[in-house]
Every structure is written in structure tokens, then in C-alpha cells.
Write a protein that holds these residues in place. Sequence first.
Motif, PDB file in Angstrom:
ATOM      1  N   SER A   1       3.505  -5.514  -4.223  1.00  0.00           N
ATOM      2  CA  SER A   1       4.680  -4.802  -4.726  1.00  0.00           C
ATOM      3  C   SER A   1       5.910  -5.695  -4.667  1.00  0.00           C
ATOM      4  CB  SER A   1       4.914  -3.515  -3.929  1.00  0.00           C
ATOM      5  OG  SER A   1       5.452  -3.799  -2.655  1.00  0.00           O
ATOM      6  N   ARG A   2       6.829  -5.460  -5.577  1.00  0.00           N
ATOM      7  CA  ARG A   2       8.035  -6.279  -5.637  1.00  0.00           C
ATOM      8  C   ARG A   2       8.927  -6.034  -4.409  1.00  0.00           C
ATOM      9  NH1 ARG A   2       7.305  -8.664 -10.360  1.00  0.00           N
ATOM     10  NH2 ARG A   2       6.122  -7.522 -11.939  1.00  0.00           N
ATOM     11  N   ARG A   3       8.838  -4.849  -3.832  1.00  0.00           N
ATOM     12  CA  ARG A   3       9.541  -4.600  -2.563  1.00  0.00           C
ATOM     13  C   ARG A   3       8.959  -5.485  -1.458  1.00  0.00           C
ATOM     14  NH1 ARG A   3       9.583  -0.114   1.738  1.00  0.00           N
ATOM     15  NH2 ARG A   3       7.514   0.473   0.954  1.00  0.00           N
ATOM     16  N   ALA A   4       7.618  -5.655  -1.473  1.00  0.00           N
ATOM     17  CA  ALA A   4       6.994  -6.518  -0.472  1.00  0.00           C
ATOM     18  C   ALA A   4       7.405  -7.972  -0.677  1.00  0.00           C
ATOM     19  CB  ALA A   4       5.476  -6.379  -0.541  1.00  0.00           C
TER      20      ALA A   4
ATOM     21  N   ILE B   1       0.839  -1.209   0.000  1.00  0.00           N
ATOM     22  CA  ILE B   1       0.000   0.000   0.000  1.00  0.00           C
ATOM     23  C   ILE B   1       0.868   1.250   0.000  1.00  0.00           C
ATOM     24  CG2 ILE B   1      -1.772   1.259   1.267  1.00  0.00           C
ATOM     25  CD1 ILE B   1      -2.736  -1.457   2.327  1.00  0.00           C
ATOM     26  N   GLU B   2       1.966   1.227   0.736  1.00  0.00           N
ATOM     27  CA  GLU B   2       2.879   2.368   0.714  1.00  0.00           C
ATOM     28  C   GLU B   2       3.407   2.608  -0.698  1.00  0.00           C
ATOM     29  OE1 GLU B   2       4.742   2.188   5.268  1.00  0.00           O
ATOM     30  OE2 GLU B   2       5.938   1.521   3.542  1.00  0.00           O
ATOM     31  N   ASP B   3       3.764   1.531  -1.396  1.00  0.00           N
ATOM     32  CA  ASP B   3       4.283   1.685  -2.757  1.00  0.00           C
ATOM     33  C   ASP B   3       3.211   2.171  -3.721  1.00  0.00           C
ATOM     34  OD1 ASP B   3       6.736   0.866  -1.826  1.00  0.00           O
ATOM     35  OD2 ASP B   3       6.558  -1.191  -2.552  1.00  0.00           O
ATOM     36  N   LEU B   4       1.963   1.728  -3.522  1.00  0.00           N
ATOM     37  CA  LEU B   4       0.884   2.203  -4.388  1.00  0.00           C
ATOM     38  C   LEU B   4       0.592   3.678  -4.132  1.00  0.00           C
ATOM     39  CD1 LEU B   4      -1.092   1.502  -6.577  1.00  0.00           C
ATOM     40  CD2 LEU B   4      -2.651   0.577  -4.852  1.00  0.00           C
ATOM     41  N   LEU B   5       0.629   4.094  -2.872  1.00  0.00           N
ATOM     42  CA  LEU B   5       0.449   5.514  -2.571  1.00  0.00           C
ATOM     43  C   LEU B   5       1.551   6.352  -3.228  1.00  0.00           C
ATOM     44  CD1 LEU B   5      -0.653   5.460   1.171  1.00  0.00           C
ATOM     45  CD2 LEU B   5      -1.828   6.700  -0.661  1.00  0.00           C
TER      46      LEU B   5
END
Length: 453
Positions: free
Chosen positions: A410-413, A117-121
Amino acid sequence: MSEHFAAPTRCAARPLHCLAGLLLCALALAFGCAKPAPPPPPPPPVVEKPRYEPLTVDQALGRARQMDPSSQGLKSWRDLAPGLKASLSYVSGKPAGGVAVERPGLKLTWEALRLTIEDLLAALPFLDKDPALLAQVFAWHPLEPDTLVTGYYEPFLEASLIPDPAYPYPIYGHPPDLLTVDLGEFHPRWRGQKLHYRVGKNGIKPYHAREDIDFKGALEGRGVELAWVKDRVELYFLQIQGSGRLILPDGSIKHVLYAEKNGRELAMLGRTIINRGHLTRDEASAPRIKHFVQQNQHLSQELLSADKSYVFFRLADNGPYGSMGKLLTPMSSIAVDRRLVPLGAALAMTVPLPTPKSGGPGRLSGLMLAQDTGGAIVGNHVDLFCGSGPYAEFVSGRMKNPGQLHILVSRRAIASLPAAGDAPGELPTVRGEQMNGQAGGQPNGNSNAKNSQ
């Protein structure tokens, strides 16, 4: 001597019995020496559905380029920020290492959802010009097969907060004798289940059903009325939607929100009408169902009472709220079965939309927020919150279409998850295609081409 000849004499007298005895002995010897039959082969393993097989980057790019915020009533992807922040607040309150979802091909922690969610924001300000970022930054895990998408909305009901003959049907608040218990406290197999009950003279009883409440006065005179409305069928549909707005005689508006349910069996009015042959499945839209019951008052008690489930409400100044306790976003928030899709997840969804005569998009292709649940939302089925007003009522009342849904991770996740086999009991890495030469790791110069509706 006679004793030695006694047995042959008896056997000669009964030759058939002796022969039968010999045959039995022979059979016993034969079967005693035979090898036991091999056990039947085990049944084939049950494959749990849906399976989350991730898309390739190129497949995700094709879908991302078709997405358009206007198809879900947004001027820009930035308009999703308040809803995403609500989801972020919810998942951030969960234990980071706790399992948010565990299905074949997909097992995520709450920490992985928070990172997603952080990456989408962070991506929202760039998506209007470059929707390809959705494919490059996130792995897309489809729900298969096609997911059933229905709709719900926030109805308006004419109401009074004081008794009035023009408003004969009460909206009830949470009755004090309606009790609940978490059955998971008694045994792990009942985890997540609640028992709704009341205490009778001889012990606990199921709580009053719809017929008891609406037609037999089970709650009359107990002071739990919140308001009164003009139409019983509209009140039933308010319970189905779970929230609404009351238009009071002075023109002011009050929100009425879900408080609790009676825990009895759910039997949707539309299904009852279809099963009894009054309407066909194709005819049974919400407007047709309402019209049929309102025009056939002699059947209303029988039809409505078939649904024993009942919803109780509370009054509020704002709403509606989903199961996360956060305000819902029209045409973006969806109700999900949290066993398949965790609350707080972000999804990409494409689904045909019913179109009123006044016009509107024929397809929604956008970003969804899993922020609600519902008693009828089970399995591969989501419910789209359509908002309030005539358009929302039209779409939600006719929405029953197959849609393509993908959980975004996300790929970071993904990188934050321990690899499979790192240690017993640890989460396996979610399968997702890493950034490679095909995607280039950079936005595609032609990625702003969208299939606008």
C-alpha cells in the motif's frame, strides 16, 4: 696460473652448457625488468533475481480490471476477510522494524506489511464495484520472470484409528527419538537451517529414511502409529500434500496435519518415474503417477524408496494449517519461498487453470495470501492450496503453469518507510508510482468492467 685458465678450459669442454647458462641469465634479466601482467578484469556483477520493478498505475489498472473473485471460488472480495485477518495477526506479532523481505528493488519491514494488510481489509467492501482501487491504493511489484504455479490439496483417505487387516499401512506421529537442532545457533551462515537426527551407539545419525520406515519396519512396535490406511501410494501423496482428512469406518472425519519431517533428501516420485523412463514429463500428472505405481507393485518399493524424505503427522479436529499456524483458504492461500515472498504478504495472481469436464474457470485472476511454505517450493515457484474434494484434486494434480504474480504494497506503507540514505542501515523507500493526475486520486467510473471467466 693454472687456476686462471681452469674456467675457460672447462667451458670450452662444455660449450652447450655454457650457452644454456647464458640464455637463462638473459631470460632472467628480461623477465626481471618486464612489467607484471595486469590482473584479469573482475567478473560481471551477479544480478539477483527476481527483480521487483513496480508497475505504473496504468499498468496496474489494466490488471486490476481483469480480476474476478469468482475465478477463485469467492462470491465477493469480502470473503477474503478471514484469511486476511489471519495474515494480519501473524505479521502483527513480528518486530515492526524488522526486515520482512530484502530483494533487489524491494525491502520491506513487518510494519509496512501490517499497514498493507490493514489497507486491503479496508478496501475489500469496495472492490466488487471498483477493482481499480487495487491499482490506486497499492503499488504492484511483479515477480519476474513468470512464476511457476503448482497446486496442492487436502486428500481424503479411508482410515482406521485402530489396527485392522483392511488398513495395513500406518500413519506415524512424531517419533520421540527424532531430534532437531537449530544450526543458526552455531553459526550465522546456517541461520534458518535445522538438523534432524537420532542418537545411535556411536553418536548422532541421520534419521531413518523412507525405505527403513515403510519397508524395513524401523518404527514398528514403538507406539507411534496414529491411524492406518488402505493404500500405500495414497499415504505417500498425503505426505506430499502435508495434510488431509481421514474418513473413518463409522463415517466420521478426522483431520491429519503435518507435525515434522525426517530431514532426509527429497526426491519426488514423479521425477523418479520420469527419470527412469516409465512416463514422459507430459504424462506425469498426479493421477497417472498413482495409477502407474498401483499397477506396478513390483516396482513400488524401488520407486518410493528413492525419496528418502518422510513426513510425520498429528490428529486434529480442524485444518489444514499453513506455516503461519493459521487455517488456509482454498484457492487463495499459497505456499512461497519466504526468502522471496514474506509470509503474510498479499499478492495479485493471474494463472491458467486446468478445467475438468464438469466445467470451471479456465483462469484464476485474484488476490493471494502467502500463508504456507513447502520443501519443494524454492525460488520463483508458488504452490496454490486448492482445497479438498474432487475439483481440488483435479486442479492440483494437473497444475503446473506459468503465472503472473505481484506483491502488493500500500502507498501508506511505502510512505512509512524511511527514504534511501536517511541514515546508515535504514530501509530504503520501495519504488512505487505515487498517486498522480493519471489515476486522478479517485475511482474510475468504468473500473467495474471485468474479464469474467
